[in-house]
Design a protein around this motif. Structure first.
Motif, mmCIF file in Angstrom:
data_model
loop_
_atom_site.group_PDB
_atom_site.id
_atom_site.type_symbol
_atom_site.label_atom_id
_atom_site.label_comp_id
_atom_site.label_asym_id
_atom_site.label_seq_id
_atom_site.Cartn_x
_atom_site.Cartn_y
_atom_site.Cartn_z
ATOM 1 N N ALA A 115 0.687 -1.252 0.279
ATOM 2 C CA ALA A 115 -0.278 -0.026 0.107
ATOM 3 C C ALA A 115 0.872 0.862 0.197
ATOM 4 C CB ALA A 115 -1.219 -0.257 1.398
ATOM 5 N N GLN A 116 2.239 1.366 1.116
ATOM 6 C CA GLN A 116 2.708 2.621 0.739
ATOM 7 C C GLN A 116 3.487 2.781 -0.439
ATOM 8 O OE1 GLN A 116 2.078 4.924 2.911
ATOM 9 N NE2 GLN A 116 0.284 2.500 3.736
ATOM 10 N N LEU A 117 4.454 1.364 -1.021
ATOM 11 C CA LEU A 117 5.098 1.815 -2.275
ATOM 12 C C LEU A 117 4.280 2.016 -3.137
ATOM 13 C CD1 LEU A 117 7.034 -2.081 -2.040
ATOM 14 C CD2 LEU A 117 7.911 0.031 -1.729
ATOM 15 N N ASP A 118 2.625 1.459 -3.230
ATOM 16 C CA ASP A 118 2.314 2.098 -4.212
ATOM 17 C C ASP A 118 1.791 3.912 -4.499
ATOM 18 O OD1 ASP A 118 1.589 -0.461 -5.585
ATOM 19 O OD2 ASP A 118 0.143 -0.499 -4.484
ATOM 20 N N LYS A 119 1.758 4.037 -3.200
ATOM 21 C CA LYS A 119 0.875 5.263 -2.788
ATOM 22 C C LYS A 119 2.820 6.200 -3.351
ATOM 23 C CE LYS A 119 -0.894 6.198 0.523
ATOM 24 N NZ LYS A 119 -1.912 7.380 0.132
ATOM 25 N N ALA A 120 4.039 5.943 -2.675
ATOM 26 C CA ALA A 120 5.140 6.711 -2.953
ATOM 27 C C ALA A 120 5.152 6.438 -5.265
ATOM 28 C CB ALA A 120 6.764 5.655 -2.840
ATOM 29 N N GLU A 121 4.559 4.629 -5.216
ATOM 30 C CA GLU A 121 4.870 5.016 -7.087
ATOM 31 C C GLU A 121 4.199 6.111 -7.342
ATOM 32 O OE1 GLU A 121 7.268 3.722 -9.614
ATOM 33 O OE2 GLU A 121 6.765 2.095 -8.567
ATOM 34 N N ASN A 122 3.078 6.198 -7.091
ATOM 35 C CA ASN A 122 2.358 6.973 -7.604
ATOM 36 C C ASN A 122 2.418 8.670 -7.438
ATOM 37 O OD1 ASN A 122 0.985 4.836 -9.102
ATOM 38 N ND2 ASN A 122 -0.715 4.639 -7.320
ATOM 39 N N ASN A 123 2.839 9.172 -6.471
ATOM 40 C CA ASN A 123 3.393 10.209 -6.333
ATOM 41 C C ASN A 123 4.473 11.238 -6.593
ATOM 42 O OD1 ASN A 123 3.786 12.602 -4.838
ATOM 43 N ND2 ASN A 123 2.220 12.075 -3.214
ATOM 44 N N PRO A 124 4.345 11.528 -7.421
ATOM 45 C CA PRO A 124 5.279 11.616 -8.844
ATOM 46 C C PRO A 124 6.818 12.815 -8.183
ATOM 47 C CG PRO A 124 3.703 14.048 -8.425
ATOM 48 C CD PRO A 124 3.077 12.865 -8.721
ATOM 49 N N HIS A 125 5.603 13.425 -6.620
ATOM 50 C CA HIS A 125 7.442 14.393 -5.582
ATOM 51 C C HIS A 125 7.569 13.407 -4.869
ATOM 52 C CE1 HIS A 125 4.682 18.307 -6.331
ATOM 53 N NE2 HIS A 125 4.079 17.283 -6.330
ATOM 54 N N VAL A 126 8.051 11.868 -4.679
ATOM 55 C CA VAL A 126 8.326 11.127 -4.267
ATOM 56 C C VAL A 126 9.214 10.767 -4.893
ATOM 57 C CG1 VAL A 126 8.488 8.909 -2.218
ATOM 58 C CG2 VAL A 126 6.780 10.928 -2.674
ATOM 59 N N LYS A 127 10.341 10.847 -4.717
ATOM 60 C CA LYS A 127 11.246 10.289 -5.655
ATOM 61 C C LYS A 127 12.362 9.026 -5.120
ATOM 62 C CE LYS A 127 10.832 14.428 -8.747
ATOM 63 N NZ LYS A 127 9.485 14.210 -9.638
ATOM 64 N N ALA A 128 12.440 8.647 -3.956
ATOM 65 C CA ALA A 128 13.091 7.473 -3.196
ATOM 66 C C ALA A 128 13.033 7.260 -1.958
ATOM 67 C CB ALA A 128 14.668 7.421 -3.374
ATOM 68 N N ILE A 129 12.971 6.035 -2.017
ATOM 69 C CA ILE A 129 12.778 5.481 -1.140
ATOM 70 C C ILE A 129 13.380 4.786 0.255
ATOM 71 C CG2 ILE A 129 11.464 3.492 0.087
ATOM 72 C CD1 ILE A 129 9.785 5.468 -0.229
ATOM 73 N N VAL A 130 13.531 5.577 1.191
ATOM 74 C CA VAL A 130 14.376 4.569 2.821
ATOM 75 C C VAL A 130 13.442 3.301 3.453
ATOM 76 C CG1 VAL A 130 15.523 5.041 4.034
ATOM 77 C CG2 VAL A 130 15.841 6.469 2.771
ATOM 78 N N LEU A 131 14.200 2.227 3.781
ATOM 79 C CA LEU A 131 13.435 1.363 3.956
ATOM 80 C C LEU A 131 14.402 1.447 5.247
ATOM 81 C CD1 LEU A 131 12.529 -1.503 2.070
ATOM 82 C CD2 LEU A 131 10.937 0.008 2.987
#
Length: 348
Positions: A115-131
């Motif tokens: 659910a959170q990866l999808d949210k980050a994927e679909n938001n153009p402002h989120v450029k990268a993820i830190v786990l």
């Protein structure tokens, strides 16, 4: 007699004059206090708070089911504890994987992480993820699913290891573009285990006899009522070996190592962060801030903010209990219930 009657009238507060003659014994009667005006809202508020308290206590007793429901619908509700939906500039998202890897609806579960990866994927402002990983592992299948979701994620992913990043948690981490670890982190533990407890000796001492009626001889092999046969033990060992081989292959692919290299490290034991950097299971010693900077670098952004991505309930049960126990307004209570998804919704 007249004086006696008058005295009784004063004591018992009878509405009518007593008849002449010897008075009949009367039960004690306490005149009610006149009703106090303007306090009805207090009674109503107390009743409402009592009802909510009962509902909340019931919900706390089945927290796992509730959180599972929240995780399943988080991608639909759009409400999160962060301001991710209101971002207007570049950001690095942080997802916490904390605790046992299992099916509980949190970001330590397949449905919660997706659910959170999808949210980050679909938001153009989120450029990268830190786990931000602090987990000793858990269910093999849940780890396999979460690994698959991370493979399909298109943006850069960097892992920041806390005190523990082991087993299924490390399998997930191995798919990141870069892994940071602390010097004292327990990381790795590539291995698979299955536990079957034999309680037959204890039952015998207690005089308990259990008869299992099964459709096949080995159907009750994992019930713990008898020792495993040699054939059953070999069968389960083969199952563990198959699952562990997929673990090794997944890590090898994610870390760009050979299967033989990873198999040599698959002792089931953890390494310190320092050793993990040396043997290739991690890339660098660093903090969460270092991981965020690396994620921004991989995404080619220089000016950015950070945003936490997590389940849509920013308010947990204890927070709501605090609100109920305080003198908060009804607007505060209504807002809290809406944030928990309890306003008009049925949760199980």
């Amino acid at each position: 007699m007249s004086d006696q009657n008058n005295w009784q009238q004063q004591v018992w507060q009878q509405p009518q004059q007593q008849p002449q003659g010897y008075p009949q014994p009367q039960p004690p009667y306490y005149a009610p206090e006149p009703p106090k005006k303007g306090k009805g809202w207090i009674v109503g508020l107390v009743a409402i708070l009592a009802i909510f308290s009962i509902i909340i206590v019931g919900m706390i007793s089945c927290t796992s089911m509730f959180t599972s429901s929240v995780g399943s619908f988080s991608s639909l509700s759009g409400a999160t504890v962060s301001d991710v939906d209101y971002l207007t500039s570049d950001a690095v998202g942080i997802i916490n994987i904390d605790g046992t890897i299992q099916y509980d609806g949190t970001t330590s579960s397949p449905e919660g992480l997706k659910a959170q990866l999808d949210k980050a994927e679909n938001n153009p402002h989120v450029k990268a993820i830190v786990l931000r990983v602090n987990s000793g592992g858990g269910t093999a299948t849940a780890g396999e699913e979460m690994t698959s979701y991370l493979k399909d994620f298109s943006k850069p992913v960097v892992v920041s290891s806390a005190s523990m990043n082991a087993s299924a948690a490390y399998e997930i981490s191995s798919q990141a573009d870069y892994i940071f670890t602390a010097k004292t982190t327990s990381i790795g533990a590539i291995g698979t285990a299955m536990q079957i407890t034999d309680l037959s000796g204890l039952y015998e001492k207690l005089g308990i006899r259990i008869d299992d009626i099964t459709s096949a001889d080995s159907k009750d092999s994992s019930y713990g009522n008898r020792p495993l046969t040699e054939e059953e033990r070999a069968y389960y060992q083969d199952m563990v070996d198959q699952i562990n081989e997929t673990f090794i292959e997944t890590v090898a692919e994610g870390r760009s190592m050979s299967v033989e290299e990873v198999r040599a490290l698959a002792t089931g034991l953890t390494f310190t962060g320092m050793t993990a950097v040396e043997n290739g299971l991690a890339d660098e010693i660093g903090t969460l801030e270092d991981a965020v900077e690396k994620a921004a670098e991989l995404a080619n952004v220089t000016a950015y903010t950070t945003v936490t991505l997590q389940n849509n309930s920013s308010l947990d049960m204890m927070d709501l209990l605090d609100i109920l126990g305080s003198s908060s307004s009804t607007d505060d209570l209504s807002a809290a219930l809406k944030e928990l998804g309890l306003d008009g919704a049925i949760t199980r």
